[in-house]
Design a protein around this motif. Structure first.
Motif, short mmCIF file in Angstrom:
data_model
loop_
_atom_site.label_atom_id
_atom_site.label_comp_id
_atom_site.label_asym_id
_atom_site.label_seq_id
_atom_site.Cartn_x
_atom_site.Cartn_y
_atom_site.Cartn_z
N THR A 26 36.77 37.23 39.35
CA THR A 26 37.43 36.26 38.45
C THR A 26 38.52 36.91 37.59
N SER A 27 38.94 38.12 37.95
CA SER A 27 39.92 38.80 37.11
C SER A 27 40.74 39.80 37.91
N ALA A 28 41.82 40.22 37.29
CA ALA A 28 42.65 41.30 37.83
C ALA A 28 43.18 42.08 36.64
N GLN A 29 43.19 43.40 36.78
CA GLN A 29 43.73 44.25 35.73
C GLN A 29 44.83 45.11 36.33
N ILE A 30 45.95 45.19 35.62
CA ILE A 30 47.05 46.05 36.04
C ILE A 30 47.26 47.10 34.96
N SER A 31 47.01 48.34 35.33
CA SER A 31 47.34 49.46 34.46
C SER A 31 48.76 49.85 34.83
N LEU B 78 47.96 47.85 29.56
CA LEU B 78 47.10 47.11 30.48
C LEU B 78 47.43 45.64 30.44
N LEU B 79 47.51 45.02 31.60
CA LEU B 79 47.66 43.58 31.72
C LEU B 79 46.36 43.06 32.31
N ASN B 80 45.67 42.21 31.58
CA ASN B 80 44.39 41.65 32.03
C ASN B 80 44.59 40.17 32.34
N TYR B 81 44.32 39.76 33.56
CA TYR B 81 44.41 38.37 34.00
C TYR B 81 43.00 37.87 34.26
N ALA B 82 42.70 36.65 33.79
CA ALA B 82 41.35 36.10 33.96
C ALA B 82 41.43 34.65 34.44
N TRP B 83 40.48 34.28 35.30
CA TRP B 83 40.33 32.91 35.80
C TRP B 83 38.91 32.45 35.48
N LEU B 84 38.72 31.15 35.42
CA LEU B 84 37.39 30.61 35.11
C LEU B 84 36.44 30.69 36.29
N GLU B 85 36.99 30.60 37.52
CA GLU B 85 36.16 30.57 38.72
C GLU B 85 36.54 31.71 39.67
#
Length: 184
Positions: free
Chosen positions: A37-42, A121-128
């Protein structure tokens, strides 16, 4: 005579090869980690791209500058790096310094950057949870045709590398890894 010819040839090679190989000023590196449910970009990128948030003008963003300018940075990165899941939903983006990540999670990766570059850091989050993710990358130094972002991607238990360029901006990931890379 052959020594003079060799030295001349070496000099010509150095004069022509060095400028074409030296592109650190417009190079970005990214470690992209994709989870359910997420992606992180360093991200390590040329500091001039976010000069608007560089309050002290040193070419890099400190943890305090990131905190003070978080909303402007989030808007900037939302306009330049789009991540969408298989339901065409954009992830909710938060920008963090590596220091903030260390305080919150106890770990941090990819924080070493030269004095001309900024690391965050770029943190992307989704609910599902999602299966597929599309990355549309447009974070390049303006006016440079040779700019690139060298990315290492961890997704679906696999590691892969990809190079984003102004002519190759889109990457699609599926359960099996990289599905397609194309111009944006």
């Amino acid at each position: 005579m052959s020594l003079l010819f060799s030295v001349s040839l070496l000099s010509v090679w150095l004069l022509t090869a060095m400028p074409s190989a030296a592109h650190w000023d417009d190079l970005t590196t990214a470690k992209i980690t994709v989870q359910a449910t997420s992606a992180q970009i360093s991200l390590i990128y040329p500091g001039e791209l976010t000069a608007f948030a560089d309050d002290d003008g040193d070419g890099r963003l400190s943890a305090a500058e990131i905190a003070r300018n978080r909303e402007a940075l989030q808007n900037f990165f939302q306009d330049h790096i789009f991540l969408k899941n298989d339901r065409d939903q954009t992830g909710v983006l938060t920008v963090q310094s590596h220091r903030e990540s260390l305080a919150a999670n106890g770990t941090v990766t990819g924080k070493i950057a030269p004095k001309t570059h900024t690391s965050l850091l770029l943190n992307y989050a989704w609910l599902e949870p999602f299966q597929n993710l599309t990355i549309d990358y447009h974070l390049f130094v303006p006016g440079t045709n040779d700019a690139s972002c060298v990315a290492t991607i961890s997704h679906a238990g696999q590691f892969s590398n990809h190079v984003f360029t102004p002519r190759k901006t889109t990457l699609e990931l599926g359960p099996e890894g990289i599905v397609r890379s194309a111009a944006g």
